[in-house]
Design a protein around this motif. Structure first.
Motif, PDB file in Angstrom:
ATOM      1  N   ASN A 209      57.642 -43.994 -15.521  1.00 15.25           N
ATOM      2  CA  ASN A 209      56.751 -45.161 -16.267  1.00 15.25           C
ATOM      3  C   ASN A 209      56.648 -45.565 -17.273  1.00 15.25           C
ATOM      4  O   ASN A 209      57.396 -44.058 -18.016  1.00 15.25           O
ATOM      5  N   GLU A 210      56.220 -46.382 -17.947  1.00 15.26           N
ATOM      6  CA  GLU A 210      56.005 -46.572 -19.037  1.00 15.26           C
ATOM      7  C   GLU A 210      55.696 -45.363 -20.048  1.00 15.26           C
ATOM      8  O   GLU A 210      56.508 -45.474 -21.343  1.00 15.26           O
ATOM      9  N   ASP A 211      54.856 -44.268 -20.509  1.00 13.53           N
ATOM     10  CA  ASP A 211      54.654 -44.049 -20.852  1.00 13.53           C
ATOM     11  C   ASP A 211      55.938 -42.932 -21.357  1.00 13.53           C
ATOM     12  O   ASP A 211      54.714 -42.209 -21.855  1.00 13.53           O
ATOM     13  N   GLY A 212      56.509 -42.710 -20.699  1.00 10.82           N
ATOM     14  CA  GLY A 212      57.706 -41.971 -20.426  1.00 10.82           C
ATOM     15  C   GLY A 212      57.546 -40.458 -19.477  1.00 10.82           C
ATOM     16  O   GLY A 212      58.327 -39.494 -19.024  1.00 10.82           O
ATOM     17  N   THR A 213      56.581 -40.362 -18.121  1.00 13.55           N
ATOM     18  CA  THR A 213      55.976 -39.659 -18.030  1.00 13.55           C
ATOM     19  C   THR A 213      56.677 -40.168 -16.119  1.00 13.55           C
ATOM     20  O   THR A 213      57.183 -40.922 -16.063  1.00 13.55           O
ATOM     21  N   SER A 216      54.810 -39.764  -9.542  1.00 11.36           N
ATOM     22  CA  SER A 216      55.137 -39.038  -9.002  1.00 11.36           C
ATOM     23  C   SER A 216      55.205 -39.673  -7.332  1.00 11.36           C
ATOM     24  O   SER A 216      54.644 -40.410  -7.155  1.00 11.36           O
ATOM     25  N   GLY A 217      55.958 -38.862  -6.629  1.00 10.17           N
ATOM     26  CA  GLY A 217      56.151 -39.833  -5.088  1.00 10.17           C
ATOM     27  C   GLY A 217      57.402 -40.797  -5.141  1.00 10.17           C
ATOM     28  O   GLY A 217      57.207 -41.590  -4.016  1.00 10.17           O
TER      29      GLY A 217
END
Length: 497
Positions: A209-213, A216-217
């Protein structure tokens, strides 16, 4: 800091930052306060030392800080450091990596009311260029940066200063850019981190994701990072602060090669298991199955897409365009040298389990046609030509020596057929490389004869690495020179037809 204080800090980091148990490095970064404070500190120091008005002493000081802080960060984030005298493992907790990813897309400010604020990844990239980083720390950061670049190649370039001296930036070393594009920095980090580089290029990509997380999936829209970087429309940036660069065509070409050069370093480390700039001979480093498969894919990729590597230097060839990745060729030549046994085998359809032509670990299983095309492409670079030919000569000499040792005698005329079989693959490679050299000089104008001669004069690294795989005394005086004929101690000369 004064120059004297900076010199003292560099001395402490140089002597203690890479100690095996990681205690000093860990406590140093914890003492700074955390990931954000680490970025703020390094950003302030690097900008101060690369300012147009900074003295040479100050610039040298921040160049040292970049190097020693980078090595210390690699040490502090390595979860496998030996136990310290305290009885535990000294390393930063894993959340540091997640926090660096979160800060990667955020602006970093170390003074109030700053006009131009860099992003976290631009600052962190300066440190990542030095040190051998653990995959658990580096690979997620690299995947996040690459995917951000894929979405918007100029995302980070919008914050770079305009019209400043080219040394201004978060990469005080000045090697391969000013440090504005974190993609260049993280690829260079892989060049010094072979285990992380192998994981990045051989395992399935993870979507972020954008925030580096982690998403999922979800999956990425590309199968591998090799596929992504070798797309013909992949966009590389011009990572320089000089306001003259766009007006200078040659400077623009050089700047566009920063990214491909760093990519070459990353691929070289991933494929060989050695940092790209290491001359160390370590027989214990064997090619893994994943590395061999990567080399197979690299050879196939460029053999099928030669226009990625072509270099029409002077524009003399009307039908030929310069490929976007031609700067990779020196690294691809180094990969060829490290896998020279794998290139010799397919030249004469030698089976994959050949004992006559050994490989260093897992076999790359190269297609004969692709292997020949690949060598013909990379050999148009003088440094790649030198690496491949030096390794080929050393390898062929090794093979002949093993034959002589097994026979327990010097070569006689009756052994000519056997020697012919041993040197034939090397002679084939020598022929390919000689033709490639001629093409580069006379047809493609990508290099001069002088450049080839100068490159060939420096062949120590590959001779030592290939010969170092086995203890082979006095080889180069017994049998040498496949191109002009193999002359052995007994006086028999084998000349390939």
């Amino acid at each position: 800091m004064t120059d004297r204080e900076l010199a003292e800090l560099n001395r402490l980091l140089r002597h203690n930052g890479r100690e095996k148990d990681g205690e000093f490095a860990t406590e140093f970064f914890e003492g700074l306060g955390g990931p954000r404070q680490t970025l703020e500190f390094y950003a302030a120091m690097s900008i101060d030392g690369t300012d147009e008005n900074a003295s040479k002493t100050r610039l040298a000081g921040v160049q040292g800080l970049q190097k020693y802080m980078g090595h210390a960060l690699a040490n502090a984030t390595d979860p496998y450091t030996p136990q310290s005298v305290k009885g535990d493992r000294q390393h930063l907790p894993s959340w540091w990596g997640a926090e660096f990813r979160r800060l990667g897309t955020q602006e970093i400010e170390w003074e109030r009311n700053m006009w131009s604020k860099p992003y976290g990844y631009q600052v962190l990239g300066g440190l990542l260029r030095y040190g051998n980083y653990d995959p658990a720390f580096l690979t997620p950061i690299a995947e996040h940066i690459t995917q951000l670049h894929q979405d918007d190649p100029h995302r980070f370039m919008s914050s770079k200063p305009v019209g400043s001296d080219n040394r201004y930036g978060f990469n005080p070393s000045g090697k391969l850019g000013s440090g504005n594009d974190p993609l260049h920095s993280v690829l260079e980090a892989f060049g010094h981190s072979p285990e992380a580089a192998e994981q990045f290029f051989t395992e399935k990509p993870t979507a972020y994701n954008e925030d580096g997380t982690i998403k999922s999936g979800e999956k990425t829209d590309f199968k591998s990072y090799l596929d992504l970087f070798t797309k013909k429309d992949f966009e590389w940036t011009i990572d320089t602060n000089s306001h003259h660069v766009l007006a200078d065509e040659e400077a623009t070409k050089n700047a566009l090669n920063f990214g491909p050069n760093a990519l070459g370093h990353a691929l070289e480390a991933a494929a060989t298991g050695h940092p790209y700039d290491s001359s160390t001979v370590d027989p214990s480093v064997k090619h893994s199955e994943a590395q061999a498969k990567l080399v197979h894919d690299i050879v196939e990729k460029f053999a099928r897409n030669p226009d990625l590597l072509t270099h029409n230097m002077n524009g003399d060839l009307k039908e030929e365009k310069t490929g976007p990745l031609y700067a990779l060729r020196d690294s691809l030549g180094n990969i060829s040298a490290d896998y020279i046994g794998d290139f010799q085998r397919p030249m004469y359809m030698e089976p994959s389990d050949s004992r006559i032509f050994p490989v260093n670990g897992a076999a790359a299983e190269l297609d004969p046609g692709n292997a020949q095309k690949f060598l013909g492409l990379v050999g148009q670079d003088p440094n790649a030509y030198n690496a491949a030919t030096s390794a080929q000569q050393a390898y062929t000499t090794n093979v002949v020596h093993e034959f002589l040792r097994a026979e327990g005698k010097d070569l006689t005329a009756e052994d000519g057929a056997s020697v012919g079989h041993l040197v034939a693959p090397g002679a084939a490679i020598a022929g390919i490389m000689s033709n490639t050299r001629a093409d580069a000089i006379y047809d493609y104008h990508t290099a001069s004869n002088k450049e080839y001669n100068e490159a060939v004069a420096d062949n120590t690294k590959w001779v030592n690495r290939i010969v170092g795989l086995r203890a082979v005394p006095l080889l180069m005086t017994r049998c040498y020179g496949v191109v002009r004929g193999l002359v052995c101690k007994s006086g028999l000369t084998y000349r390939p037809t």
